[in-house]
Write a protein that holds these residues in place. Structure first.
Motif, short mmCIF file in Angstrom:
data_model
loop_
_atom_site.label_atom_id
_atom_site.label_comp_id
_atom_site.label_asym_id
_atom_site.label_seq_id
_atom_site.Cartn_x
_atom_site.Cartn_y
_atom_site.Cartn_z
N ASP A 36 11.13 5.27 36.09
CA ASP A 36 10.40 5.07 37.67
C ASP A 36 9.03 4.44 37.40
O ASP A 36 8.33 4.84 36.58
CB ASP A 36 10.29 6.32 38.52
N ALA A 37 8.77 3.79 38.43
CA ALA A 37 7.37 2.98 38.27
C ALA A 37 6.40 3.94 38.30
O ALA A 37 5.26 3.65 37.38
CB ALA A 37 7.26 2.05 39.50
N TYR A 38 6.43 5.17 38.94
CA TYR A 38 5.45 6.23 38.89
C TYR A 38 4.98 6.64 37.38
O TYR A 38 3.85 6.79 37.14
CB TYR A 38 5.72 7.22 39.93
N LEU A 39 6.03 6.82 36.61
CA LEU A 39 5.83 7.23 35.35
C LEU A 39 4.87 6.38 34.73
O LEU A 39 3.94 6.65 33.83
CB LEU A 39 7.24 7.30 34.63
N GLU A 40 5.11 5.05 34.91
CA GLU A 40 4.46 4.05 34.11
C GLU A 40 2.99 3.92 34.79
O GLU A 40 1.99 3.78 33.97
CB GLU A 40 5.07 2.63 34.63
N GLU A 41 2.82 4.47 35.84
CA GLU A 41 1.72 4.61 36.67
C GLU A 41 0.61 5.58 36.06
O GLU A 41 -0.43 5.57 35.77
CB GLU A 41 1.65 4.93 38.39
N LEU A 42 1.59 6.90 35.81
CA LEU A 42 0.96 7.76 35.04
C LEU A 42 0.47 7.70 33.75
O LEU A 42 -0.50 8.09 33.19
CB LEU A 42 1.79 9.21 34.88
N ARG A 43 1.21 6.66 32.95
CA ARG A 43 0.66 6.15 31.60
C ARG A 43 -0.47 5.39 31.65
O ARG A 43 -1.03 5.05 30.52
CB ARG A 43 1.97 5.76 30.88
N ASP A 44 -0.78 4.61 32.77
CA ASP A 44 -1.47 3.67 32.69
C ASP A 44 -2.93 3.91 33.04
O ASP A 44 -3.55 3.80 34.04
CB ASP A 44 -1.18 2.38 33.80
N VAL A 45 -3.71 4.65 32.03
CA VAL A 45 -5.02 5.34 32.17
C VAL A 45 -6.00 4.16 32.22
O VAL A 45 -7.00 4.21 33.12
CB VAL A 45 -5.25 6.24 30.87
N ALA A 46 -5.83 2.93 31.37
CA ALA A 46 -6.60 1.90 31.76
C ALA A 46 -6.76 1.37 33.18
O ALA A 46 -7.94 0.94 33.53
CB ALA A 46 -6.35 0.74 30.70
#
Length: 168
Positions: A36-46
């Protein structure tokens, strides 16, 4: 254990991203798949750090968890309106839970919101199953504002986030 709350450093973005993703995924808060795209959003701290203030709770040189503080509007705000700041993506590593890191992160956001000129309220969204988080927010005097509950994925009717607010 002395917990220090401070700005996340770029070298910690990866670990904080994994702590955040794991907290949501392993606790069953994401039920729509690892891709899911939101999982990548959660990982994208930068990305978050470029648009808001990302804080970490650390002890003994180790990141225990983090939160995103959104001062007034901006691209990271989900539900904040005029005069409101917002808390986003609060997460604590499973092995660090129960030690006060989550509470310290929320308290740091409250302090920051009080320092924002014209800010009268701090708001956040949470999933209905996050009972420990609800207890924390209520202990810190946040109140439910059901009229602001919302669905981040309108195509999926079964996802409704609960809204909380703290009047400053």
């Amino acid at each position: 254990m002395d917990i220090v709350i401070r700005a996340a450093e770029p070298g910690e973005y990866g670990i904080l991203g994994e702590i955040t993703a794991e907290a949501y995924l392993r606790d069953g808060l994401l039920d729509f798949g690892e891709s899911d795209a939101y999982l990548e959003e959660l990982r994208d701290v930068a990305k978050r750090a470029a648009a808001a203030e990302v804080l970490v709770a650390a002890a003994d040189g180790k990141v225990l968890g983090g939160v995103t503080f959104v001062p007034s509007g901006g691209p990271m705000a989900d539900i904040a309106g005029p005069g409101e700041a917002e808390i986003r993506m609060l997460a604590v590593a499973r092995e660090a839970r129960g030690r006060g890191a989550g509470e310290a992160l929320v308290r740091a956001c409250v302090e920051r919101a009080r320092a924002v000129p014209g800010c009268v309220r701090l708001v956040l969204s949470t999933q209905p199953t996050m009972h420990a988080a609800h207890r924390l927010y209520e202990r810190l005097r946040f109140v439910r504002v059901p009229e602001r509950d919302w669905n981040p994925l309108p195509d999926l009717d079964d996802i409704t986030l609960l809204a909380y607010a703290l009047t400053l």
